[in-house]
Design a protein around this motif. Sequence first.
Motif, PDB file in Angstrom:
ATOM      1  N   PRO A  83       0.789  -1.456   0.122  1.00 39.95           N
ATOM      2  CA  PRO A  83       0.121   0.073  -0.032  1.00 39.95           C
ATOM      3  C   PRO A  83       0.772   1.337  -0.068  1.00 39.95           C
ATOM      4  O   PRO A  83       0.406   2.269  -1.023  1.00 39.95           O
ATOM      5  N   ALA A  84       2.233   1.275   0.689  1.00 34.51           N
ATOM      6  CA  ALA A  84       2.921   2.671   0.506  1.00 34.51           C
ATOM      7  C   ALA A  84       3.627   3.019  -0.465  1.00 34.51           C
ATOM      8  O   ALA A  84       3.638   3.880  -0.959  1.00 34.51           O
ATOM      9  N   ASP A  85       3.624   2.167  -1.063  1.00 30.50           N
ATOM     10  CA  ASP A  85       3.914   1.924  -2.901  1.00 30.50           C
ATOM     11  C   ASP A  85       2.951   2.429  -3.960  1.00 30.50           C
ATOM     12  O   ASP A  85       3.653   3.358  -4.664  1.00 30.50           O
ATOM     13  N   ILE A  86       2.137   1.799  -3.777  1.00 32.64           N
ATOM     14  CA  ILE A  86       0.988   2.800  -4.402  1.00 32.64           C
ATOM     15  C   ILE A  86       0.909   3.492  -3.841  1.00 32.64           C
ATOM     16  O   ILE A  86       0.429   4.700  -4.679  1.00 32.64           O
ATOM     17  N   LYS A  87       0.738   3.914  -3.098  1.00 34.71           N
ATOM     18  CA  LYS A  87       0.165   5.821  -2.311  1.00 34.71           C
ATOM     19  C   LYS A  87       1.778   6.912  -2.683  1.00 34.71           C
ATOM     20  O   LYS A  87       1.851   7.578  -2.736  1.00 34.71           O
ATOM     21  N   ALA A  88       3.261   6.073  -2.982  1.00 29.82           N
ATOM     22  CA  ALA A  88       4.185   7.370  -3.134  1.00 29.82           C
ATOM     23  C   ALA A  88       3.845   7.251  -4.903  1.00 29.82           C
ATOM     24  O   ALA A  88       4.210   8.327  -5.361  1.00 29.82           O
ATOM     25  N   ALA A  89       3.732   6.450  -5.831  1.00 26.36           N
ATOM     26  CA  ALA A  89       3.292   5.633  -6.959  1.00 26.36           C
ATOM     27  C   ALA A  89       2.441   7.352  -7.396  1.00 26.36           C
ATOM     28  O   ALA A  89       2.403   8.496  -7.918  1.00 26.36           O
ATOM     29  N   ILE A  90       1.141   7.463  -6.785  1.00 23.50           N
ATOM     30  CA  ILE A  90       0.370   8.138  -6.897  1.00 23.50           C
ATOM     31  C   ILE A  90       0.539   9.738  -6.549  1.00 23.50           C
ATOM     32  O   ILE A  90       0.653  10.260  -6.801  1.00 23.50           O
ATOM     33  N   GLU A  94       0.769  12.917  -8.953  1.00 21.63           N
ATOM     34  CA  GLU A  94      -0.173  14.486  -8.821  1.00 21.63           C
ATOM     35  C   GLU A  94       1.122  15.588  -8.578  1.00 21.63           C
ATOM     36  O   GLU A  94       0.488  16.647  -8.800  1.00 21.63           O
ATOM     37  N   THR A  95       1.556  14.562  -8.252  1.00 13.51           N
ATOM     38  CA  THR A  95       3.508  16.087  -8.559  1.00 13.51           C
ATOM     39  C   THR A  95       3.619  16.496  -9.681  1.00 13.51           C
ATOM     40  O   THR A  95       4.948  17.443  -9.613  1.00 13.51           O
TER      41      THR A  95
END
Length: 139
Positions: A83-90, A94-95
């Motif tokens: 899940p942390a990898d997915i959040k980092a990719a998102i 976004e940036t």
Amino acid sequence: MVSKKIYIASDGLVAFIDRAHKKHVQATAFFRYFAQEQCQIYSNVVSINETYMTIYNTISPSLARDFLRALSLSNINVINPEPADIKAAIKILETSNSVELTFSKALMGVVCNKKSIPQIVTFEFLHALYGLQLFYLPV
């Protein structure tokens, strides 16, 4: 010493499997080199799914199933993103100002950084995430 960890993107897998692909000869040479040099090959579930769907839709459903069967017998390490990898990719998406950066490419960058994989086999544009480099056969 050059790292023997290499990530295979979806288009690299498709080029290797599809004999009609314009990069098939190059992809075949890559895989021959990986076998000779005993490289550690990685991919992730998103790239595997993209490869499966491309083969399913452009070649045949039976070859797509054969791809999965061969993958299960191969030495390719399939990375399951956390899940942390997915959040980092998102967060990267976004940036980022790049319209060419996709979720799968951002996720690929995150997992390669996490697993210390410096090189990627892809025939598409590679974003400069985490200092990743395209794989080239040594001369």
